[in-house]
Every structure is written in structure tokens, then in C-alpha cells.
Design a protein around this motif. Sequence first.
Motif, PDB file in Angstrom:
ATOM      1  N   GLU A 169     -84.644 -42.628  -8.658  1.00 18.36           N
ATOM      2  CA  GLU A 169     -83.387 -43.320  -8.924  1.00 18.36           C
ATOM      3  C   GLU A 169     -82.627 -42.643 -10.059  1.00 18.36           C
ATOM      4  O   GLU A 169     -81.418 -42.489  -9.993  1.00 18.36           O
ATOM      5  N   PHE A 170     -83.330 -42.226 -11.111  1.00 20.66           N
ATOM      6  CA  PHE A 170     -82.702 -41.561 -12.245  1.00 20.66           C
ATOM      7  C   PHE A 170     -82.095 -40.230 -11.805  1.00 20.66           C
ATOM      8  O   PHE A 170     -80.980 -39.906 -12.181  1.00 20.66           O
ATOM      9  N   ASP A 171     -82.815 -39.461 -11.000  1.00 23.22           N
ATOM     10  CA  ASP A 171     -82.313 -38.187 -10.503  1.00 23.22           C
ATOM     11  C   ASP A 171     -81.095 -38.393  -9.609  1.00 23.22           C
ATOM     12  O   ASP A 171     -80.138 -37.631  -9.673  1.00 23.22           O
ATOM     13  N   LEU A 172     -81.118 -39.416  -8.776  1.00 25.38           N
ATOM     14  CA  LEU A 172     -79.993 -39.719  -7.900  1.00 25.38           C
ATOM     15  C   LEU A 172     -78.756 -40.111  -8.711  1.00 25.38           C
ATOM     16  O   LEU A 172     -77.648 -39.662  -8.427  1.00 25.38           O
ATOM     17  N   ILE A 173     -78.956 -40.921  -9.731  1.00 18.87           N
ATOM     18  CA  ILE A 173     -77.846 -41.336 -10.598  1.00 18.87           C
ATOM     19  C   ILE A 173     -77.284 -40.119 -11.335  1.00 18.87           C
ATOM     20  O   ILE A 173     -76.071 -39.962 -11.456  1.00 18.87           O
ATOM     21  N   THR A 174     -78.136 -39.250 -11.801  1.00 20.20           N
ATOM     22  CA  THR A 174     -77.702 -38.037 -12.508  1.00 20.20           C
ATOM     23  C   THR A 174     -76.903 -37.139 -11.576  1.00 20.20           C
ATOM     24  O   THR A 174     -75.838 -36.628 -11.959  1.00 20.20           O
ATOM     25  N   ILE A 175     -77.381 -36.949 -10.365  1.00 20.19           N
ATOM     26  CA  ILE A 175     -76.687 -36.091  -9.402  1.00 20.19           C
ATOM     27  C   ILE A 175     -75.322 -36.675  -9.053  1.00 20.19           C
ATOM     28  O   ILE A 175     -74.307 -35.963  -9.026  1.00 20.19           O
ATOM     29  N   VAL A 176     -75.264 -37.973  -8.783  1.00 22.67           N
ATOM     30  CA  VAL A 176     -73.993 -38.628  -8.457  1.00 22.67           C
ATOM     31  C   VAL A 176     -73.030 -38.509  -9.645  1.00 22.67           C
ATOM     32  O   VAL A 176     -71.837 -38.221  -9.479  1.00 22.67           O
ATOM     33  N   GLY A 177     -73.525 -38.694 -10.839  1.00 20.21           N
ATOM     34  CA  GLY A 177     -72.701 -38.572 -12.041  1.00 20.21           C
ATOM     35  C   GLY A 177     -72.143 -37.167 -12.206  1.00 20.21           C
ATOM     36  O   GLY A 177     -70.965 -36.979 -12.535  1.00 20.21           O
ATOM     37  N   LEU A 178     -72.985 -36.163 -11.976  1.00 21.88           N
ATOM     38  CA  LEU A 178     -72.539 -34.777 -12.087  1.00 21.88           C
ATOM     39  C   LEU A 178     -71.500 -34.431 -11.019  1.00 21.88           C
ATOM     40  O   LEU A 178     -70.529 -33.717 -11.289  1.00 21.88           O
ATOM     41  N   VAL A 179     -71.697 -34.933  -9.813  1.00 21.35           N
ATOM     42  CA  VAL A 179     -70.731 -34.693  -8.739  1.00 21.35           C
ATOM     43  C   VAL A 179     -69.391 -35.337  -9.094  1.00 21.35           C
ATOM     44  O   VAL A 179     -68.328 -34.719  -8.926  1.00 21.35           O
ATOM     45  N   LEU A 180     -69.411 -36.557  -9.586  1.00 22.69           N
ATOM     46  CA  LEU A 180     -68.170 -37.227  -9.992  1.00 22.69           C
ATOM     47  C   LEU A 180     -67.483 -36.480 -11.131  1.00 22.69           C
ATOM     48  O   LEU A 180     -66.253 -36.322 -11.131  1.00 22.69           O
ATOM     49  N   LEU A 181     -68.257 -36.005 -12.077  1.00 15.79           N
ATOM     50  CA  LEU A 181     -67.700 -35.236 -13.183  1.00 15.79           C
ATOM     51  C   LEU A 181     -67.050 -33.945 -12.676  1.00 15.79           C
ATOM     52  O   LEU A 181     -65.954 -33.581 -13.102  1.00 15.79           O
ATOM     53  N   ALA A 182     -67.708 -33.270 -11.740  1.00 18.68           N
ATOM     54  CA  ALA A 182     -67.161 -32.037 -11.167  1.00 18.68           C
ATOM     55  C   ALA A 182     -65.855 -32.315 -10.426  1.00 18.68           C
ATOM     56  O   ALA A 182     -64.898 -31.532 -10.513  1.00 18.68           O
ATOM     57  N   VAL A 183     -65.790 -33.423  -9.704  1.00 18.17           N
ATOM     58  CA  VAL A 183     -64.574 -33.791  -8.979  1.00 18.17           C
ATOM     59  C   VAL A 183     -63.438 -34.074  -9.961  1.00 18.17           C
ATOM     60  O   VAL A 183     -62.306 -33.611  -9.765  1.00 18.17           O
ATOM     61  N   VAL A 184     -63.719 -34.785 -11.026  1.00 17.51           N
ATOM     62  CA  VAL A 184     -62.704 -35.099 -12.030  1.00 17.51           C
ATOM     63  C   VAL A 184     -62.191 -33.815 -12.685  1.00 17.51           C
ATOM     64  O   VAL A 184     -60.978 -33.621 -12.844  1.00 17.51           O
ATOM     65  N   VAL A 185     -63.109 -32.920 -13.052  1.00 20.09           N
ATOM     66  CA  VAL A 185     -62.707 -31.649 -13.662  1.00 20.09           C
ATOM     67  C   VAL A 185     -61.857 -30.835 -12.679  1.00 20.09           C
ATOM     68  O   VAL A 185     -60.833 -30.257 -13.056  1.00 20.09           O
ATOM     69  N   ALA A 186     -62.235 -30.779 -11.428  1.00 17.10           N
ATOM     70  CA  ALA A 186     -61.479 -30.039 -10.417  1.00 17.10           C
ATOM     71  C   ALA A 186     -60.074 -30.618 -10.255  1.00 17.10           C
ATOM     72  O   ALA A 186     -59.096 -29.870 -10.121  1.00 17.10           O
TER      73      ALA A 186
END
Length: 162
Positions: free
Chosen positions: A4-21
Motif C-alpha cells: 500500500e505504501f509503495d502504491l501510494i508513493t507511485i501514485v503520488g510521484l505520477v501526480l507530481l510528474a503530471v503537475v510539473v508537466a
Amino acid sequence: MVLEFDLITIVGLVLLAVVVALIVRWKRKQHRDIIEELEMEYWPHRFKYKDLHIATKGFRDEGVLGSGGFGRVYRGVLSTNSLQVAVKCILRETDEGIKEFIAEISSLCRLQHRNLVQIRGFCRRVKQLFIVYDYIPNGSLDKKIFGKPKNVFEWVHRYKVL
């Protein structure tokens, strides 16, 4: 728990990448050069804003050749061919300003005379308009006609210019 922690981290990183893009895309769109339809037919060379910024050393006050109601004129050196130029910077916020800019570019491109400054190109960026001319090291002809009495051309020289 670890999954669950890894999934939350991955989702968070993907959202951060989308925001930066999205931010990067918005910044690029905000500073992009605008191309007019008429440019494709008979216009002069179009300069990138980045090239003019480098040529004028960031449009600093030390490089100002003159100023007036239209804006300022800066001295610059093009990095591609070391050509000295004068860059006229016009701040226009209305459609009328754009029409005046287009009319000036179009008419100047058609004029060819040894006593007229030659236009090298232009740049349009959001609400800024730039016209690039050949640099005239001895100044403008108007100073020799309307300037101080010591520097003004005699009538014989004025007729030769005409």
C-alpha cells in the motif's frame, strides 16, 4: 502494508510528474512566438526572442539607443553572424497595435534605398513586438537635418540625400 505504501508513493510521484508537466507546458505556451498568417508570404526573417535577448544582453538600460512613444530601441550584436543591429521594442496591448506593427513591417520590407535603414527582421512575443534594423553607427539622418546647428547638413548636402 508495504504494498500500500509503495502504491501510494507511485501514485503520488505520477501526480507530481503530471503537475510539473502541465506547469512546463503552460510556461512554454505563455512565452511562445506568435506566427501571423501574413508572415508566410512575403515577410522578412523572423528572429527568436531568445536570440534578440542574447544580442541585446537582456535589453539592459545601458544598451538603449533611443526611446519614444512607441517604446525603446536597443543596440545589439547577433551571435550568429556578429552583425550589429538596432532592436525596436514596442509594447502593444491592442489589436490596433498589432495592425500597425504588421503594416510597418510590410511597408519597410518593400522599401529599398541607400539612405534608408534596412530592416533585418522581426519578432512577436505575446504583447511585445520587435523590429530588427541595421545598426547605424553615425546616428540617424534626422540629427543631421533637425539637430544642433553645428552638426546640421548644409542645404547642398540635404539635396544630395534627397
